[in-house]
Design a protein around this motif. Structure first.
Motif, PDB file in Angstrom:
ATOM      1  N   UNK A  28     -21.464  -9.021 -21.731  1.00 53.71           N
ATOM      2  CA  UNK A  28     -22.642  -8.986 -22.602  1.00 53.71           C
ATOM      3  C   UNK A  28     -22.767 -10.277 -23.403  1.00 53.71           C
ATOM      4  N   UNK A  29     -21.662 -10.728 -23.996  1.00 52.38           N
ATOM      5  CA  UNK A  29     -21.730 -11.953 -24.790  1.00 52.38           C
ATOM      6  C   UNK A  29     -22.115 -13.161 -23.937  1.00 52.38           C
ATOM      7  N   UNK A  30     -21.607 -13.225 -22.718  1.00 48.01           N
ATOM      8  CA  UNK A  30     -21.927 -14.342 -21.838  1.00 48.01           C
ATOM      9  C   UNK A  30     -23.382 -14.302 -21.398  1.00 48.01           C
ATOM     10  N   UNK A  31     -23.898 -13.112 -21.120  1.00 45.23           N
ATOM     11  CA  UNK A  31     -25.280 -12.993 -20.652  1.00 45.23           C
ATOM     12  C   UNK A  31     -26.291 -13.325 -21.739  1.00 45.23           C
ATOM     13  N   UNK A  32     -25.872 -13.272 -23.012  1.00 39.81           N
ATOM     14  CA  UNK A  32     -26.800 -13.519 -24.122  1.00 39.81           C
ATOM     15  C   UNK A  32     -26.665 -14.926 -24.702  1.00 39.81           C
ATOM     16  N   UNK A  33     -25.886 -15.786 -24.036  1.00 36.86           N
ATOM     17  CA  UNK A  33     -25.703 -17.152 -24.514  1.00 36.86           C
ATOM     18  C   UNK A  33     -26.475 -18.149 -23.650  1.00 36.86           C
ATOM     19  N   UNK A 229     -23.045 -19.946  -7.912  1.00 36.57           N
ATOM     20  CA  UNK A 229     -21.816 -20.738  -7.949  1.00 36.57           C
ATOM     21  C   UNK A 229     -21.869 -21.791  -6.849  1.00 36.57           C
ATOM     22  N   UNK A 230     -21.804 -23.054  -7.230  1.00 34.70           N
ATOM     23  CA  UNK A 230     -21.829 -24.139  -6.260  1.00 34.70           C
ATOM     24  C   UNK A 230     -20.609 -25.027  -6.400  1.00 34.70           C
ATOM     25  N   UNK A 231     -20.572 -26.082  -5.608  1.00 37.63           N
ATOM     26  CA  UNK A 231     -19.421 -26.975  -5.617  1.00 37.63           C
ATOM     27  C   UNK A 231     -19.336 -27.776  -6.912  1.00 37.63           C
ATOM     28  N   UNK A 232     -20.480 -28.128  -7.448  1.00 41.97           N
ATOM     29  CA  UNK A 232     -20.492 -29.008  -8.617  1.00 41.97           C
ATOM     30  C   UNK A 232     -21.004 -28.328  -9.890  1.00 41.97           C
ATOM     31  N   UNK A 233     -21.595 -27.181  -9.782  1.00 41.62           N
ATOM     32  CA  UNK A 233     -22.145 -26.527 -10.964  1.00 41.62           C
ATOM     33  C   UNK A 233     -22.140 -25.017 -10.784  1.00 41.62           C
ATOM     34  N   UNK A 234     -22.188 -24.328 -11.882  1.00 38.42           N
ATOM     35  CA  UNK A 234     -22.294 -22.872 -11.860  1.00 38.42           C
ATOM     36  C   UNK A 234     -22.966 -22.430 -13.148  1.00 38.42           C
ATOM     37  N   UNK A 235     -23.735 -21.385 -13.063  1.00 33.56           N
ATOM     38  CA  UNK A 235     -24.423 -20.858 -14.232  1.00 33.56           C
ATOM     39  C   UNK A 235     -23.875 -19.468 -14.519  1.00 33.56           C
ATOM     40  N   UNK A 236     -22.869 -19.439 -15.380  1.00 31.02           N
ATOM     41  CA  UNK A 236     -22.187 -18.187 -15.672  1.00 31.02           C
ATOM     42  C   UNK A 236     -23.110 -17.215 -16.392  1.00 31.02           C
ATOM     43  N   UNK A 237     -24.008 -17.747 -17.224  1.00 32.96           N
ATOM     44  CA  UNK A 237     -24.936 -16.882 -17.953  1.00 32.96           C
ATOM     45  C   UNK A 237     -25.841 -16.108 -17.023  1.00 32.96           C
ATOM     46  N   UNK A 238     -26.339 -16.768 -15.980  1.00 28.01           N
ATOM     47  CA  UNK A 238     -27.197 -16.081 -15.015  1.00 28.01           C
ATOM     48  C   UNK A 238     -26.411 -15.010 -14.260  1.00 28.01           C
ATOM     49  N   UNK A 239     -25.178 -15.360 -13.868  1.00 26.45           N
ATOM     50  CA  UNK A 239     -24.345 -14.403 -13.140  1.00 26.45           C
ATOM     51  C   UNK A 239     -24.039 -13.190 -14.012  1.00 26.45           C
ATOM     52  N   UNK A 240     -23.720 -13.431 -15.286  1.00 27.70           N
ATOM     53  CA  UNK A 240     -23.425 -12.324 -16.197  1.00 27.70           C
ATOM     54  C   UNK A 240     -24.647 -11.430 -16.383  1.00 27.70           C
ATOM     55  N   UNK A 241     -25.816 -12.049 -16.562  1.00 20.99           N
ATOM     56  CA  UNK A 241     -27.043 -11.259 -16.736  1.00 20.99           C
ATOM     57  C   UNK A 241     -27.360 -10.463 -15.481  1.00 20.99           C
ATOM     58  N   UNK A 242     -27.227 -11.094 -14.311  1.00 17.85           N
ATOM     59  CA  UNK A 242     -27.482 -10.398 -13.060  1.00 17.85           C
ATOM     60  C   UNK A 242     -26.486  -9.279 -12.807  1.00 17.85           C
ATOM     61  N   UNK A 243     -25.217  -9.525 -13.152  1.00 21.37           N
ATOM     62  CA  UNK A 243     -24.189  -8.498 -12.974  1.00 21.37           C
ATOM     63  C   UNK A 243     -24.448  -7.308 -13.888  1.00 21.37           C
TER      64      UNK A 243
END
Length: 272
Positions: A28-33, A229-243
């Motif tokens: 929750x905290x990650x998805x809201x940042x 999730x890619x080789x050079x970048x990842x968006x953890x916030x999007x993944x958390x929100x989607x999860x």
């Protein structure tokens, strides 16, 4: 001594609850940042950033992913319940040598990790035209979830008195009528258990979906979110929100069926 033991169990229960709650708190905290917020994952943000949910829904095409998940999960679970319960009834009621052998084969299949047969399985799916087809992956989910389902149903049906069968047959009921009108309504607890176990397994599957549903419009939620999730970048916030959004349907199902879950799992496992 008794109070000390009770306090120990209470403390242990609290630790277990905390271990399960913490991942959801971090989710929750990650998805809201915001993406550029580098504060600790343990700190709840002082603002609410809901753009992650909007962007995850749009960029991962979660509308298509949710549709694929619902199609695959609902059909798979319905067929798993029907086939598993029907197959378990004669295994529980007729303890012949042949039935015991079949039951042992089903139970032994529980120890086979699906990934160990992925290569021949992939070739088989190509040969039958099951690649990028909902029916193909549904067939796989049914196959790999039936052993546990039959194990639970067989154990639970064994606890139902045979007198009910005899009374129904004296009244003129056939085997199928007996099963669907007398036995099946009594299987609510174990059916709830099967729905939760198989539903969660199918809904959250990644290992089969990544290989057998490769078309972008047919991707499931787990596969769609992995694209962040890619080789050079990842968006953890999007993944958390989607999860978080992806976890809501199964959470609702569990809340509706939780009162049957433990009793069905215990009855099926102990007797089986």
């Amino acid at each position: 001594m008794k109070n000390k033991r009770k306090s120990l169990f209470t403390l242990l229960s609290l630790v277990i609850c905390l271990a399960h709650i913490l991942p959801f708190y971090i989710l929750i905290t990650t998805s809201l940042k915001a993406f550029d917020d580098l504060s600790s994952k343990w700190m709840f943000p002082g603002y609410l950033y809901f753009d992650n949910f909007r962007d995850a829904w749009k960029e991962a095409h979660l509308a298509d992913a949710f549709r694929s998940n619902f199609i695959v999960t609902v059909i798979s679970v319905v067929l798993i319940v029907m086939i598993g319960s029907i197959a378990a009834y004669p295994l529980a009621r007729r303890q012949t040598s042949w039935n015991k052998f079949i039951y042992a084969v089903f139970v032994s299949a529980l120890i086979v990790p699906p990934l160990t047969i992925l290569v021949p399985l992939y070739k088989f799916m190509v040969d039958i035209g099951g690649m990028n087809q909902y029916w193909g992956i549904i067939l796989l989910f049914i196959t790999f979830n039936l052993p546990m389902t039959i194990f639970l149903y067989t154990g639970f049906i064994s606890t139902i008195p045979r007198d009910l069968d005899e009374a129904a047959m004296i009244d003129g009921a056939g085997r199928f009528q007996l099963f669907f009108t007398v036995i099946l309504p009594l299987l609510k607890p174990v059916t709830a258990t099967v729905i939760i176990l198989s539903g969660v397994a199918v809904w959250n599957d990644y290992q089969f979906s990544i290989f057998f549903l490769q078309k972008p419009e047919m991707r499931t939620i787990t596969v769609a979110l992995s694209s962040f999730f890619g080789q050079y970048t990842s968006n953890v916030g999007w993944v958390a929100a989607g999860s978080f959004m992806g976890a809501i349907p199964m959470t609702i199902v569990y809340l509706f069926l939780q009162r049957y879950f433990v009793s069905g799992l215990a009855s099926g496992a102990i007797k089986g």
